[in-house]
Design a protein around this motif. Structure first.
Motif, PDB file in Angstrom:
ATOM      1  N   ALA A 105       0.867  -1.274  -0.065  1.00  7.95           N
ATOM      2  CA  ALA A 105      -0.037   0.057  -0.081  1.00  7.95           C
ATOM      3  C   ALA A 105       1.100   1.339   0.155  1.00  7.95           C
ATOM      4  O   ALA A 105       0.347   2.359  -0.020  1.00  7.95           O
ATOM      5  CB  ALA A 105      -0.832   0.091   1.038  1.00  7.95           C
ATOM      6  N   LYS A 153      -5.155  -1.818   1.764  1.00  4.35           N
ATOM      7  CA  LYS A 153      -6.051  -0.859   1.807  1.00  4.35           C
ATOM      8  C   LYS A 153      -6.056  -0.091   0.267  1.00  4.35           C
ATOM      9  O   LYS A 153      -6.910   0.408   0.156  1.00  4.35           O
ATOM     10  CB  LYS A 153      -5.997  -0.003   3.051  1.00  4.35           C
ATOM     11  CG  LYS A 153      -7.112   1.009   3.029  1.00  4.35           C
ATOM     12  CD  LYS A 153      -7.253   1.821   4.354  1.00  4.35           C
ATOM     13  CE  LYS A 153      -8.411   2.694   4.666  1.00  4.35           C
ATOM     14  NZ  LYS A 153      -8.399   3.491   5.940  1.00  4.35           N
ATOM     15  N   PHE A 154      -4.840   0.336  -0.004  1.00  2.00           N
ATOM     16  CA  PHE A 154      -4.723   0.808  -1.240  1.00  2.00           C
ATOM     17  C   PHE A 154      -3.625   0.220  -2.243  1.00  2.00           C
ATOM     18  O   PHE A 154      -2.832  -0.672  -1.799  1.00  2.00           O
ATOM     19  CB  PHE A 154      -4.022   2.271  -0.839  1.00  2.00           C
ATOM     20  CG  PHE A 154      -4.571   3.405   0.172  1.00  2.00           C
ATOM     21  CD1 PHE A 154      -5.724   3.724  -0.184  1.00  2.00           C
ATOM     22  CD2 PHE A 154      -4.288   3.123   1.303  1.00  2.00           C
ATOM     23  CE1 PHE A 154      -6.544   4.644   0.667  1.00  2.00           C
ATOM     24  CE2 PHE A 154      -4.943   4.150   2.279  1.00  2.00           C
ATOM     25  CZ  PHE A 154      -6.138   4.617   2.048  1.00  2.00           C
ATOM     26  N   ARG A 230     -10.051  -5.512  -6.856  1.00  2.00           N
ATOM     27  CA  ARG A 230      -9.338  -4.214  -6.571  1.00  2.00           C
ATOM     28  C   ARG A 230      -9.961  -3.157  -7.814  1.00  2.00           C
ATOM     29  O   ARG A 230     -10.146  -2.043  -7.481  1.00  2.00           O
ATOM     30  CB  ARG A 230      -7.938  -4.183  -6.855  1.00  2.00           C
ATOM     31  CG  ARG A 230      -7.208  -2.816  -6.824  1.00  2.00           C
ATOM     32  CD  ARG A 230      -7.173  -2.239  -5.567  1.00  2.00           C
ATOM     33  NE  ARG A 230      -6.389  -3.009  -4.798  1.00  2.00           N
ATOM     34  CZ  ARG A 230      -6.225  -2.555  -3.312  1.00  2.00           C
ATOM     35  NH1 ARG A 230      -6.885  -1.647  -2.871  1.00  2.00           N
ATOM     36  NH2 ARG A 230      -5.571  -3.473  -2.648  1.00  2.00           N
TER      37      ARG A 230
END
Length: 251
Positions: A105, A153-154, A230
């Motif tokens: 991330a 999360k990212f 994603r």
């Protein structure tokens, strides 16, 4: 080499495992190394780091393209320009898949480098956030399953790619390329399991690195599903289970 000092052994193992896996998968990540440094050669070392020698993580030095660096420094929209050029390059889709594979991330334009020919990706010590638990309980079925399907999360590079090329099929092509190199990764993992070193600290790092290589190998078959999640696209598995009348992801 460029070397950096990391706190704790797990971040070193993560960086080392990621860089070794990238070599096996032919991805643009610099080759890694462990560097033993004399304390006297590290001016400004914080006092919390103790010992006459310290273990650092190294990566092969890539020289940034001077002209591109100058363009960025003179451009008020430098970050946007860097993202644009990175996403246009083969490293863009490769890196998006890679960051998903290792649940990284922490991708930003400062840890991507253009050398005048290609883009390189580095700094992976915050990847594989489940590493500590996996190293301790890798034989546990629940731990293995959780680590296999975990999503960071990212994934900044994937988001940049999708925002610029919403109908681009390069991501799927790169997924297939990675899977075709699975045997290379399996071989790297098998070799790493046999690494030994007389220093107990280094030996422990090498053994944990081999375990984390196994984790990356474990995640590879699920990469299409992870990327579909994603990018909010249905994966082949989702389409199949939906066709059978089941909710996605269930058998």
């Amino acid at each position: 080499m460029i070397v950096k000092l990391l706190e704790g052994q797990i971040p070193i193992c993560v960086e080392l495992a990621c860089a070794l896996a990238a070599q096996a998968l032919a991805l643009p990540v610099p080759a890694p190394g462990l560097v033993i440094a004399d304390r006297l050669d590290l001016p400004g070392l914080p006092p919390r780091f103790r010992g006459d020698t310290l273990l650092l993580l190294g990566s092969s030095y890539k020289i940034p393209d001077a002209l591109f660096v100058q363009v960025l420094s003179e451009n008020p929209a430098a970050e946007e320009l860097a993202w644009s050029k990175l996403c246009e390059s083969p490293t863009g889709p490769q890196g998006a898949i890679w960051d998903e594979l290792v649940a990284n991330a922490d991708r930003h334009v400062e840890n991507a480098l253009f050398d005048g020919n290609k883009w390189w990706l580095f700094d992976h010590d915050l990847a594989l956030p489940s590493a500590a638990d996996y190293v301790k309980g890798c034989a546990d079925r629940v731990t293995r399953q959780s680590a296999r399907v975990f999503s960071a999360k990212f994934n900044q590079l994937a988001e940049q790619m999708v925002s610029r090329y919403p109908n681009c099929d390069e991501l799927e092509k790169r997924e297939a390329e990675l899977k075709r190199r699975k045997e290379n990764l399996m071989l790297m993992t098998a070799v790493a399991r046999n690494w030994r070193h007389p220093d107990a600290t280094i030996d422990g790092i090498l053994s944990r690195t081999a375990v984390l290589l196994e984790l990356i190998e474990l995640r590879l078959p699920a990469i299409a599903q992870l990327m579909a999640r994603r990018t909010n696209q249905p994966s082949a598995q989702d389409l199949w289970t939906s066709h059978l009348g089941h909710s996605p992801g269930r058998r």
